[in-house]
Motif scaffolding. Sequence first.
Motif, PDB file in Angstrom:
ATOM      1  N   GLU A   1       0.910  -1.077   0.103  1.00 20.90           N
ATOM      2  CA  GLU A   1      -0.079   0.084   0.082  1.00 20.90           C
ATOM      3  C   GLU A   1       0.757   1.253  -0.098  1.00 20.90           C
ATOM      4  O   GLU A   1       1.111   1.922   0.870  1.00 20.90           O
ATOM      5  CB  GLU A   1      -1.002   0.012   1.303  1.00 20.90           C
TER       6      GLU A   1
ATOM      7  N   ASP B   1       0.316   4.013  -1.540  1.00 23.84           N
ATOM      8  CA  ASP B   1      -0.508   5.048  -1.606  1.00 23.84           C
ATOM      9  C   ASP B   1      -0.979   5.500  -0.392  1.00 23.84           C
ATOM     10  O   ASP B   1      -1.597   6.522  -0.020  1.00 23.84           O
ATOM     11  CB  ASP B   1      -1.720   4.992  -2.696  1.00 23.84           C
ATOM     12  N   GLU B   2      -0.772   4.493   0.761  1.00 26.64           N
ATOM     13  CA  GLU B   2      -1.342   4.682   2.091  1.00 26.64           C
ATOM     14  C   GLU B   2      -0.300   5.461   2.737  1.00 26.64           C
ATOM     15  O   GLU B   2       0.793   5.077   3.374  1.00 26.64           O
ATOM     16  CB  GLU B   2      -1.568   3.487   2.647  1.00 26.64           C
TER      17      GLU B   2
ATOM     18  N   THR C   1       1.176   7.099   5.880  1.00 32.47           N
ATOM     19  CA  THR C   1       1.081   7.060   7.532  1.00 32.47           C
ATOM     20  C   THR C   1       1.145   8.367   7.938  1.00 32.47           C
ATOM     21  O   THR C   1       2.165   9.329   7.779  1.00 32.47           O
ATOM     22  CB  THR C   1       2.087   6.187   7.957  1.00 32.47           C
TER      23      THR C   1
ATOM     24  N   SER D   1      -3.814   6.120   8.261  1.00 29.90           N
ATOM     25  CA  SER D   1      -3.155   6.500   6.976  1.00 29.90           C
ATOM     26  C   SER D   1      -4.001   7.207   5.927  1.00 29.90           C
ATOM     27  O   SER D   1      -5.253   7.318   6.396  1.00 29.90           O
ATOM     28  CB  SER D   1      -2.595   5.057   6.211  1.00 29.90           C
ATOM     29  N   TYR D   2      -3.449   7.962   5.040  1.00 38.46           N
ATOM     30  CA  TYR D   2      -4.193   8.695   4.163  1.00 38.46           C
ATOM     31  C   TYR D   2      -3.892   8.373   2.798  1.00 38.46           C
ATOM     32  O   TYR D   2      -2.850   8.145   2.325  1.00 38.46           O
ATOM     33  CB  TYR D   2      -4.332  10.192   4.423  1.00 38.46           C
ATOM     34  N   ASN D   3      -5.029   8.088   1.991  1.00 37.99           N
ATOM     35  CA  ASN D   3      -4.772   7.570   0.557  1.00 37.99           C
ATOM     36  C   ASN D   3      -5.178   9.045  -0.359  1.00 37.99           C
ATOM     37  O   ASN D   3      -6.496   9.170  -0.411  1.00 37.99           O
ATOM     38  CB  ASN D   3      -5.549   6.449   0.166  1.00 37.99           C
TER      39      ASN D   3
ATOM     40  N   HIS E   1      -9.343   8.040   4.587  1.00 33.81           N
ATOM     41  CA  HIS E   1      -8.537   7.844   5.471  1.00 33.81           C
ATOM     42  C   HIS E   1      -8.872   6.418   5.989  1.00 33.81           C
ATOM     43  O   HIS E   1      -9.860   5.957   5.903  1.00 33.81           O
ATOM     44  CB  HIS E   1      -8.718   8.754   6.771  1.00 33.81           C
ATOM     45  N   SER E   2      -7.555   5.735   6.740  1.00 32.20           N
ATOM     46  CA  SER E   2      -7.966   4.490   7.147  1.00 32.20           C
ATOM     47  C   SER E   2      -7.404   4.431   8.500  1.00 32.20           C
ATOM     48  O   SER E   2      -6.350   4.945   8.828  1.00 32.20           O
ATOM     49  CB  SER E   2      -7.312   3.307   6.192  1.00 32.20           C
TER      50      SER E   2
ATOM     51  N   TRP F   1      -5.870   1.201  10.854  1.00 31.95           N
ATOM     52  CA  TRP F   1      -5.205  -0.164  10.649  1.00 31.95           C
ATOM     53  C   TRP F   1      -4.847  -0.651  12.107  1.00 31.95           C
ATOM     54  O   TRP F   1      -4.330  -0.083  12.906  1.00 31.95           O
ATOM     55  CB  TRP F   1      -3.912  -0.274   9.830  1.00 31.95           C
TER      56      TRP F   1
ATOM     57  N   ARG G   1      -7.134  -3.618   8.019  1.00 32.89           N
ATOM     58  CA  ARG G   1      -8.109  -2.309   7.802  1.00 32.89           C
ATOM     59  C   ARG G   1      -9.256  -2.620   8.752  1.00 32.89           C
ATOM     60  O   ARG G   1      -9.924  -3.400   8.550  1.00 32.89           O
ATOM     61  CB  ARG G   1      -8.154  -1.864   6.481  1.00 32.89           C
TER      62      ARG G   1
ATOM     63  N   GLN H   1     -12.462   2.835   7.214  1.00 35.34           N
ATOM     64  CA  GLN H   1     -12.128   3.865   6.056  1.00 35.34           C
ATOM     65  C   GLN H   1     -13.110   5.101   6.161  1.00 35.34           C
ATOM     66  O   GLN H   1     -14.398   4.997   6.476  1.00 35.34           O
ATOM     67  CB  GLN H   1     -12.444   3.015   4.893  1.00 35.34           C
TER      68      GLN H   1
END
Length: 1825
Positions: A236, A238-239, A241, A253-255, A261-262, A264, A297, A300
């Motif tokens: 990941e 693109d994720e 931290t 994390s942010y994509n 936002h996620s 984990w 995860r 989201q």
Amino acid sequence: MSIGVRRLTVLGEFKPYGLIAEALDGKPADDFTEKCDYFLFDPEVVRQRDEADDFDASGAALSDRSDHELFVRGNRIIWTSGARVFKRFTLSSPVIMARWCRLGDTAEALLCVLQVGSLTIYNTSGEVTSIPLSRSITSIWALPFGLLFQQQADTSTTSHVPISSTSPLFGVREMPRARRETGNSPQHNYTFPSLFDNIVKGETTSISSHLLLKDPLEEPQLTHIEERGKYNIMKEFDETTIWTSDQIPLMASYNKGKMQHSVWVVEVINSNLEVANANLLDFIPSGVIPKRFSFRRIWQGKGVQTAACKVFLATDDDSAPIICFLHQEQRKLLSVRLQSDEINNEILFDIKPDMSWSIPAIAAAPVIVTRPRVKVGLLPYLDMIVLAPENALLLYSGKQCLCRYVLPSSLSKDRLSHNLDFRETSVSHELKVVGVADAIEGRINIIVNSGQMFRCALRRSPSSSLVNDCITTMAEGLCSNFYSHFLSLLWQDGDSAYLSEADIGINSEWDSFCSIVLQMCRSSMSTQKHANPSPTSSWDFLINSNFHKNFCKHNFITGVSSVASLDMQKMDSFESNLNMEKIDNSFYSELMMESLDCLHAVYESLKLDTLRKRDLELLGVLLCDIAKFLGEQSYLDHYIRDFPGFSRNVGMSKTSLSCKTPPSLFRWLENCLLLGCISPNLNGLSPLICQNGNSVVSWGRKIVSFYSLLCGAKQIGNKLSSGVYCNIAAGSYCTKEELIVLAMVGERFGLKQLDLLPSGVSLPLRHALDKCRESPPTDWPAAAYVLLGREDLALSCLARSCKSKEFETQTNVNLISISTPYMLHLHPVTIPSTVSDTIGLEGAKFEDTDSVDGSMTDGMEHIFNSSTQLRYGRDLRLNEVRRLLCSARPVAIQTSINPSASDQDVQQAQLWHIAQRTTSLPLGRGAFTLGTIYTLLTEAFAVPKLVLAGRLPAQQNATVNLDPNVRNIQELKSWPEFHNAVAAGLRLAPLQGKMSRTWIIYNKPGEPNAIHAGLLLALGLHGYLRVLNLTDIYQYYAQEHESTTVGLMLGLAASYRGTMDPAISKSLFVHIPARHPSSFPELELPTLLQSAALMSVGLLYEGSAHPQTMQILLGEIGRRSGGDNVLEREGYAVSAGFSLGLVALGRGYDALGLMDAMVDRLFHYIGGKEVHNERYFSSALSADDHCRVAAQMMDGNAVNVDVTAPGAIIALALMFLKTESQTIVSKLSIPHTHFDLQCVRPDFIMLRVIARNLIMWSRVHPSQDWIQSQIPAIVKNGVQRLGDDTSDIDEMDAEVFVQAYVNIVAGACISLGLRFAGTKDGNAQELLYKYALCFLNEIKPVSAISGTFPRGLSHYVDRGTLEICLHLIVLSLSVVMAGSGHLQTFRLLRFLRSRNSVDGHANYGVQMAVSLAIGFLFLGGGMRTFSTGNCSIAALLITLYPRLPTGPNDNRCHLQAFRHLYVLATEARWIQTVDVDTGLPVYAPLEVTIRETDHYAETSFCEVTPCLLPERAVLKMVRVCGPRYWPQVIEFVPEDKPWWTFGDKSNPFSSGILYIKRKVGACSYVDDPIGCQSLLSRAMHKVFGLTSLKAYNLCDEGYSGPGSITVDQLVATFSSDPSLIAFAQLCCDPSWNSRTDVDFQEFCLQVLFECVSKDRPALLQVYLSLYTTIGTMADQFTSGRVVLGDSLSISNLKLAVAYNEALLGGKLTNSRGGIIQSNFLGSLKKRVDELLNCCEGLKDNFHNYMISGTWPAAEFQGGRNSILLSWYLQWFGVPAPSVIKTAAEKIRPKLKSSSFVPVLHLLFPSTDINVIGEINKFLSSNDSK
């Protein structure tokens, strides 16, 4: 409901201290081009000790600590604490990111700094570890078990984009770290190539977006992602931290692409699961990654264009953790609720849908305000401070907004000018809050619109501890919705708002809290509240004023506090409604009931703290109000019984809505003692006390758990069968009392806390401590011993822990918190004894009456210390040894007053003979001073002078020197100077066993000399030459200095003994030309160097049985002279023999290789038959070896037995040492025919005897019969016929017999010396002493000896042989008595030294033997002795080799440097006892037990310390015995191992020190050798006669004769306890007699005697407390004065009586009896019974109480009647009237007889039977009515 408004407490204007530090360093900010950054963190982050908060620490006190700051500019980091720079770090490249993290299982905080291509890790002590990283690593993040790396997908990208807009450099810490156990972190200060680099080169890590580092020495691990139950490498990229938690394994994390936002959760992958794409892990070897981690995860959140600028953890209002995301663009704070479930001891995290909400915010931070001491699992309870869009600063608890904070209304210059630069005008209207940052606990930085930043506190400190306790308890005990409502009331606006003003006082804070609680009561009223009537008169106005309230709080008129009237004034207006109306608001009813339970638990816990009685009374008033509101009559009765004064204002409720019995800790503890822990009556505990983790009531929980364990509660994990939790420290236990001690340590309950308990409550705990004090288990932590008062065991425990890595974990309990508080700052004042005075003043100065300068340095001036003074007492043995071994002063020569020319020749002759002795003295001095100087090695190496001059006392001490024209003085002094330096070097015993290479090189002279050579050998023998590197070694060799090379080779071999180090081995073999290859250039090396090299090889390969080395050494024994010094060939062969024996030491036929061939060859060298395996053996040699041997042995296999025999015999002796090999012994026979005697040299016979006995080790016996058995019959008969005139033996045969006899006897004596080396065996000493006298009498009759020894030997043997044999026997005798300073042996040695000087027989060899013997007898100043291990025996045999040199430079037969190898056989088996209270060494009797051996059964004997202990192989137990010191037992497992060395983890002694503790009432053996001063009882009675009653008055009238003694003087003699001494001084105060009655004086003196004689000083306060309580009660009965206004002391007395009954009933046992006299406690009970039963009017009051529950009028006699009634009810255990009425109603229908007594006694077993009779009368009278 409107939210409250609070004012911030402004602490000052904030500026990063790093800027100030830079300015102080002289670096103005203008000079810097780099930007700076900083972040603040809690000191808990780097705390290394696992310390729990004390029970009474208020939550607000936690906020009083200084915040720590990390400041970064470029490549520099400054760590500050407050206004102090703690550390500075400078790195090689700019800092990208820095974080605190704890890697793996280590508990030490590490500062991890990310740079381009590397990670630098600092521990808190400054040690550095550098790890190379890929340049694609962009950020680092802390997780609970390691450091997380974020990696870019494109590895060529080198730019580092800031992750967080608020702080790109730092991961802002959002919460304090939970404390963990301490330990050791990896400490490496080097950079190492990483396997990770290879992976990076293969570009395989580009497939993993996140890596995890668990340990600095491990590789970063690949992480996985869980998708539908499968695990794949995490890709990941693109994720990005943006946040991690180092408390719980969460990551946010942010994509950017998905604009989501996620959250984990990081989990450990089970080892049995298969990982998908496992082939990607083939780059890493198996076993490198024991644990693998995955990301799952759990949430989201979409629709946000930019990443949250801040993420942190907080706590919801129902104590659930929440994750907060601050979105500045959307101006909101998104909160997501986190759900945790515990399954199989693992916590699983998840987020359910629709569990999020938003709050308008432009800034936010987590703070600790509302619940400062509450924990939610590992996390603290975190509130939120939120800056709303309208610039309002709001405090949230979860979703609930509690209050709004505003800046102070006027920040005037006079208030804050010292730290704030404000304008003089009011700024509150101009300044607006525009930002919030740097939140630490309850402190934040407020950014205002002017650009200034202020450090502010959200709550003031210190605050009321009682309020904090109550609020914290309600937070822990109330349901979440109840507590949320309470919080809203607590923080809302109002007249009595909590903490509404920043400078609120403690009293006002309590008043506010009470008002809020009463407001909850009023809120539940169904009727409208009545307003307080306005005052109608001036008097009413005064009564209602604040002045009157404060006056009532601080003035006690009748002994009963009038606080009861404070808050009830507010209740008076609706009291009737409270009593009459039905409560219909169930919410408030339940809230108040739960609040009552919570606050009641605090109330009961406070009862057990004697220092918080005022808080207890205040809380009791509030609880009375709540109980009355709820109609809880039993609770109300409970509080009024404790404080009868409450009955004035709080009348008993007419209607009881509940019959619930309030829990009572005192009642529970009493039942526990009387009925045991399994009784059904033990269910009266508050639910809060039974919970784990409650900080406020933990005080009560601890006491309950201790009582539970004392009464037999079982452990179920951390929980006891009584329902409470208890932490128990590690350690073994056999009794419940020992378990209690471990529990007290586990709960950090020390002597300070014990003193806070009421005296009756503390008695059972003191009982447990007293029972365990005498012989506690040996594996307890040090804190447990301190708790017992056994500081001796505690110090020994700490000394052992210092050597192990577990030191921090074993001392994580702060010993100061365990010890008594008033003992902390005391330093013992010791008065030197008479012995110490005389020794210290006279013995330390060594002056010879004939000396010119007595202060001359002789190398022994340091030998006089407290240990040696104690060892030898008043005798001058050490002075005499120092005189005999001194070589630094001219020696007196006796000549005539008027010398002539011939006298000068006589003087030179005398000087020459004396020089032989003087040059031999350093060898003995080295043994005498071995390891006696403990130094830091900061000065140059000093060597005492070696003076060969004499002085003439008859000619005013004129100095006479040796004539250099007659003799070469420099040549004479070369080797003696070497020995002198060795002796000086052997003194050194560096602290902590460490030697500095720098110091050795510093002392290296410009030109090589013998002094530095001797130093090298001495350091090597101590094992310190390992610090030299190869360059240093070869630089020494390059000097080509003979003695330096010898000293270095032997020193290196001794330091690397048995290691077979290849580098050292090569350097040694270079010095053995016989082993050089044929192509090697010829080297001219003296035989002396070759001999030293051979011996060094043996030491280096010791015990290895290295076959090739053994073959080489065997060949060297028989090597013929090849042009070198033929005279030194025997010494070379002997060195080779010793070396061969060392390599195969004790291995016998077990050694690998051609052992049979070697043995045959050795017997051939001895003079046996032809070698059968010679051809086979020769074929094993190399071609070069064979050529060289053929070139040197011109006559085939014939050998010169005179050269090879000694080395071969020695080699066989050592190879088969202790093997009991009959085969070798039979071949190594002693000549038993006339022909053999003539063929074998007599000195070789001596070696054969020694070799045979070393092989047959166990058969050596210290008896004359055994020595006679060594002599062949032919020799024995021949010697016996010498005195027979009828015998026809000719003189030639007689000489052969006598030569053989003296050598055999000498060999047998040497064997005895080696067999019993260092044992001080009495039989061996006596036998060797007799043979020494026998030989001495043959030389010159000196004394008659008993025994059948042959006479007239001197006629048939030369004197030189007799002298050598005599001195070898004496040397063996000293080996047996090594370190003992045996007086008889010392006298013999002193005689031998003086005899040779007078007789002119000053042979250097025998003088060296005497010198060594004196040194051995006082080895190491009497602190060392010899071992009988194989290595030690070999070293001693090298030293005792029976070929003594003829002169100072004689190295032909045995290199003189070898004589120092005895050091390798020494052991520091010295033990001295140190009084733990004074720190002084003292005498103490020890009982030493040695195990059963072949010669004797298990034996115990007594020694007096300081002394030497037996060897480890036989030592079984050491016990401190005797009546004056506390017993202490140290048990051993006998092992055939050398004695423990410095730093050995298993060493039971700390550098030979055993700490002991003297019992009170006994003097030390130094001050009182025969015990006459320890007759304490007789002395005390004598003192009583002087200080009590009439005799006391006589003493006051001026009698103070020389023999007078007072109580305080006597007590100070026997005890150092400050409480006893202070009390004794009080007893001697002249005003004492006028202030107190005679009975009390007598009681005090008796108690003092009891405490001193039984060593129980802590019971002084217990006795006095109980006695004064009874006295006060009696006075109150008789005089009517109210002194005790409560009944708490009655409950305390009841517990003391219950303890006595438990002791008498056998529930508690103690070998020493009860700690407090049973008859004293019995008399207390009887006295209280008499007082309460004889009181007039008490029965009437009791009957009125039983009928209506009413108490006597409090106004009558100052409330005396109500107080007496409360005592009566408490003492006799009367239940509440409502309980009795309920019981009577239940049993009345079923009662068949007219008496209630039997049934009531069953229902109320703790109630007195007489009182039950009174209750029966009351119930019967009611029935009749």
